[in-house]
Design a protein around this motif. Structure first.
Motif, mmCIF file in Angstrom:
data_model
loop_
_atom_site.group_PDB
_atom_site.id
_atom_site.type_symbol
_atom_site.label_atom_id
_atom_site.label_comp_id
_atom_site.label_asym_id
_atom_site.label_seq_id
_atom_site.Cartn_x
_atom_site.Cartn_y
_atom_site.Cartn_z
ATOM 1 N N UNK A 292 0.235 3.020 -5.922
ATOM 2 C CA UNK A 292 0.301 1.965 -6.947
ATOM 3 C C UNK A 292 -0.937 1.069 -6.939
ATOM 4 N N UNK A 293 -1.828 1.306 -5.965
ATOM 5 C CA UNK A 293 -3.008 0.439 -5.842
ATOM 6 C C UNK A 293 -3.911 0.669 -7.063
ATOM 7 N N UNK A 294 -4.379 -0.410 -7.699
ATOM 8 C CA UNK A 294 -5.224 -0.232 -8.889
ATOM 9 C C UNK A 294 -6.452 0.626 -8.588
ATOM 10 N N UNK A 295 -6.920 1.337 -9.606
ATOM 11 C CA UNK A 295 -8.022 2.284 -9.394
ATOM 12 C C UNK A 295 -9.294 1.578 -8.925
ATOM 13 N N UNK A 296 -9.476 0.303 -9.323
ATOM 14 C CA UNK A 296 -10.715 -0.370 -8.872
ATOM 15 C C UNK A 296 -10.732 -0.605 -7.368
ATOM 16 N N UNK A 297 -9.577 -0.443 -6.724
ATOM 17 C CA UNK A 297 -9.545 -0.534 -5.254
ATOM 18 C C UNK A 297 -9.271 0.852 -4.651
ATOM 19 N N UNK A 298 -9.683 1.878 -5.359
ATOM 20 C CA UNK A 298 -9.593 3.269 -4.884
ATOM 21 C C UNK A 298 -8.171 3.819 -4.822
ATOM 22 N N UNK A 299 -7.236 3.176 -5.527
ATOM 23 C CA UNK A 299 -5.880 3.719 -5.588
ATOM 24 C C UNK A 299 -5.713 4.614 -6.804
ATOM 25 N N UNK A 300 -4.481 5.133 -6.985
ATOM 26 C CA UNK A 300 -4.212 5.989 -8.143
ATOM 27 C C UNK A 300 -3.775 5.176 -9.360
ATOM 28 N N UNK A 301 -3.430 3.913 -9.151
ATOM 29 C CA UNK A 301 -3.018 3.071 -10.282
ATOM 30 C C UNK A 301 -1.684 3.480 -10.883
ATOM 31 N N UNK A 302 -0.815 4.090 -10.076
ATOM 32 C CA UNK A 302 0.497 4.508 -10.588
ATOM 33 C C UNK A 302 1.377 3.288 -10.856
ATOM 34 N N UNK B 78 -5.951 2.381 0.711
ATOM 35 C CA UNK B 78 -5.553 3.256 -0.397
ATOM 36 C C UNK B 78 -6.077 4.675 -0.190
ATOM 37 N N UNK B 79 -7.261 4.790 0.362
ATOM 38 C CA UNK B 79 -7.825 6.131 0.615
ATOM 39 C C UNK B 79 -7.144 6.806 1.801
ATOM 40 N N UNK B 80 -6.413 6.022 2.580
ATOM 41 C CA UNK B 80 -5.777 6.591 3.773
ATOM 42 C C UNK B 80 -6.744 6.677 4.935
ATOM 43 N N UNK B 81 -7.870 5.936 4.870
ATOM 44 C CA UNK B 81 -8.791 5.920 6.024
ATOM 45 C C UNK B 81 -8.091 5.298 7.222
ATOM 46 N N UNK B 82 -7.204 4.348 6.924
ATOM 47 C CA UNK B 82 -6.417 3.745 7.997
ATOM 48 C C UNK B 82 -5.009 3.488 7.487
ATOM 49 N N UNK B 83 -4.067 3.373 8.419
ATOM 50 C CA UNK B 83 -2.697 3.016 8.033
ATOM 51 C C UNK B 83 -2.530 1.507 8.143
ATOM 52 N N UNK B 84 -1.556 0.978 7.410
ATOM 53 C CA UNK B 84 -1.279 -0.458 7.448
ATOM 54 C C UNK B 84 0.140 -0.698 7.960
ATOM 55 N N UNK B 85 0.357 -1.918 8.457
ATOM 56 C CA UNK B 85 1.675 -2.326 8.966
ATOM 57 C C UNK B 85 2.061 -3.676 8.393
ATOM 58 N N UNK B 86 3.354 -3.930 8.428
ATOM 59 C CA UNK B 86 3.913 -5.236 8.056
ATOM 60 C C UNK B 86 4.664 -5.718 9.287
ATOM 61 N N UNK B 87 4.166 -6.788 9.916
ATOM 62 C CA UNK B 87 4.710 -7.190 11.216
ATOM 63 C C UNK B 87 5.373 -8.555 11.122
ATOM 64 N N UNK B 88 6.675 -8.545 10.906
ATOM 65 C CA UNK B 88 7.432 -9.793 10.783
ATOM 66 C C UNK B 88 8.405 -9.958 11.954
#
Ligand SMILES: Cc1cc2nc3c(=O)[nH]c(=O)nc-3n(C[C@H](O)[C@H](O)[C@H](O)COP(=O)(O)OP(=O)(O)OC[C@H]3O[C@@H](n4cnc5c(N)ncnc54)[C@H](O)[C@@H]3O)c2cc1C
Length: 578
Positions: A80-90, A141-151
């Motif tokens: 869903x990441x916008x294409x200007x940030x290297x996502x697919x913009x879905x 977005x490219x999958x160069x690294x994974x992200x986490x949500x740490x709450x």
């Protein structure tokens, strides 16, 4: 961003208002999109078929690197990441379709993707500055690294507003120093980007008070330590990995703060509000695979000279899984459409999707295992894995208990605003479980609609729509009576709140299936819509029976007796258990 000032279909129902323009017509893909999506999903499915072996992933508690690489090549980590940030913009609907497809193949893999995509990077997109988005979104977005949500922390899971991780201003005045402890954080053992949360001193009325602030941390910063790692040592989704994180004197520059200091709880809640849709889509995908396996087994296994599917008590279970998957899917894509439209408060809808879909998936897994009998219990069939995998869905991204309270209280909050006199008293307790508290001081009923749906539906669906209108009245009357009786103490009436939440869940399911079937009517010949009519009418009957029952229980129940029984069970063990 979600605020309570925006129109909300489900919140309005508590005030007896049917804002039908929000849910009709049922969202359908724009022209041309279906072909593009079909091609994308075909390619993805071929890849998943070739590479994903859920039984092996489960046994080995790991996902091979080439699977993650293949997903990255297909843009999955930036759907869903916008294409200007290297996502697919879905869109959200397209993203949900992909999450479904992945969850059909392996629930653990879906959790890895969702931890990254649905919650790990969402805060950066929603609240990041342009500079922050450019810094972190493309690599994720490219999958160069994974992200986490740490709450989550050891002492604060559901009660996330009171986390104990702390960040103080650095002595030299540049940035923050963060100390804290997080547990069960998806992808954290290898995440390059972590959205996390800590208490910070914030000035309020001339004095310093603690408020949660959101930070984005880079995995290689000094002061981050990964502790315990949970891969195989858990019930299900064993191919996914969670980890413990320690922040020890971690220096965080000011440009790694998301939104304003002190606004982090809002960031966390809005990330989770959106993330729950991905979870619902995953539950739908998982249930579809469960149904495939259940049908396969029930048609091949013979007892008493017949395939067992011919026995009503087996076929009935197949029908239930089919029906409930249909309802969960209808809700999920109705909600995706609301998010894609923009300008709509969807916090209740995503919570409803999460609760319904997670419980649907659990019932599906349980019924499928029962259909498979003793074979279902053994590791050489997929049924016990489905059961283990489905169980987490009711726990994370808000437990279903807390979400039921949230659904009811958020609905009541709007109603209480309508009954203005007690609105103020309700605000503080509600805030604690994550309901946003900006109020629109206007009368909802006058502003956005009426108790009758203004839409026309095909004749076979019309009866269900009339029932929906009637049931909406029950929810409104029940909620209003509860608020008038208990006033601000209503927050402690959890049995009653759960009844209101269940009524809202059934109502949303009902309007979703009516809308979905109506869209089929509008598009196709009447015969094509017939199987859908059966599903809608069956759900209408069952949901209606539950709503009627909850309506009676709101008036007359044995809640006090249940409380006594629980108190007795606890008292009996006093001093016995450690
Ligand atoms: C496999 C896995 C992956 C996870 N991934 C992440 C992640 O990536 N990031 C992250 O931050 N967290 C993650 N979590 C944490 C997860 O979100 C929490 O487990 C969840 O929020 C519940 O918190 P808790 O386990 O501390 O339970 P508690 O909050 O202690 O709740 C225990 C029980 O009490 C009930 N309860 C609590 N408060 C109330 C109330 N007010 N009313 C009624 N009932 C209540 C709950 O419903 C539950 O049944 C993960 C957890 C697991 C197991």
């Amino acid at each position: 961003m979600v605020t309570a000032e925006l129109p909300s279909f489900c919140k309005s129902l508590f005030s007896g208002v049917i804002a039908d323009d929000l849910v009709f017509p049922y969202p359908t893909p724009p022209p041309g999109e279906s072909e593009m999506m079909a091609a994308y999903l075909d390619d993805l499915s071929r890849f998943l078929d070739a590479k994903v072996d859920a039984a092996t992933f489960d046994r080995e508690a790991a996902i091979p690197e080439d699977v993650l690489e293949g997903l990255a090549e297909r843009g999955v980590f930036g759907l869903w990441v916008p294409t200007e940030y290297d996502g697919l913009g879905f869109s959200q609907a397209q993203t949900a379709r992909v999450m479904e497809r992945i969850a059909e193949r392996d629930a653990g893999l879906a959790v890895v993707v969702a931890s990254h995509l649905s919650i790990g990077i969402k805060g950066i997109h929603l609240y990041g500055t342009e500079e922050q988005r450019r810094r972190w979104l493309p690599q994720c977005a490219r999958g160069d690294t994974l992200a986490s949500f740490a709450l989550t922390e050891p002492e604060h899971g559901s009660d996330a507003a009171h986390i104990e991780s702390r960040a103080e201003r650095a002595p030299d005045g540049t940035g923050w120093v963060l100390d804290g402890h997080k547990i069960w954080i998806g992808n954290a053992h290898r995440a390059g980007v972590i959205t996390t949360f800590a208490q910070t001193p914030v000035e309020k009325g001339g004095r310093a008070v603690d408020r949660v602030t959101a930070f984005v941390i880079e995995g290689d910063q000094d002061g981050i330590e990964i502790g315990r790692i949970w891969a195989g040592e858990k019930l299900g989704i064993r191919s996914s990995t969670q980890a413990e994180i320690f922040f020890r004197g971690l220096r965080v520059p000011d440009d790694q703060v998301l939104d304003l200091p002190g606004h982090g709880f809002k960031v966390a809640m809005n990330v989770l509000n959106g993330g729950r849709l991905g979870l619902a889509a995953s539950a739908v995908g998982g249930a579809r695979t469960i149904l495939d396996h259940a049908v396969d087994f029930a048609t091949n296994r013979r007892q008493f000279g017949r395939p067992i599917v011919e026995f009503d008590l087996v076929g009935g279970k197949i029908a239930r899984i089919q029906l409930e998957t249909y309802v969960a899917e209808a809700m999920t894509y109705l909600t995706a459409g609301l998010i894609d439209r923009g300008g709509i408060d969807y916090s209740l809808e995503t919570a409803i999707c999460k609760v319904y879909a997670s419980e649907m998936a659990w019932r599906a897994a349980d019924d499928a295992l029962q259909i498979a009998g003793g074979r279902g219990y053994m590791r050489d069939r997929p049924f016990e894995r489905h059961l283990r995998d489905a169980r987490i869905l009711r726990i994370f991204e808000g437990t279903n208990e807390v979400l039921r309270a949230f659904i009811a209280l958020a609905g009541i909050e709007r109603l209480a605003d309508y009954l203005e006199s007690i609105g103020q008293a309700l605000r503080e307790p509600i805030k604690d479980i994550g309901v946003l508290t900006e109020f629109a001081f206007h009368r909802i009923r006058d502003a956005i609609g009426s108790r009758q749906a203004g839409v026309e539906v095909a004749e076979p669906l019309a009866g269900c729509l009339r029932q929906f209108e009637r049931f909406t009245g029950f929810l409104h009357e029940g909620a209003e009576a509860l608020v008038r009786t208990h006033r601000e103490e209503v927050v402690n009436e959890q049995f009653q709140l759960a009844r209101l939440a269940d009524m809202a869940i059934d109502l949303y399911g009902l309007i979703a299936v009516i809308g979905r079937a109506q869209a089929v009517f509008a598009r196709e010949a009447a015969e094509r819509a017939e199987p859908e009519i059966d599903l809608v009418r069956q759900f209408c009957r069952e949901a209606g029976a539950r709503i009627e029952q909850n309506r009676s229980l709101l008036v007359e129940n044995r809640d006090a007796r249940l409380r006594r029984i629980a108190a007795h069970a606890v008292a009996e063990r006093e001093g016995v258990l450690g």
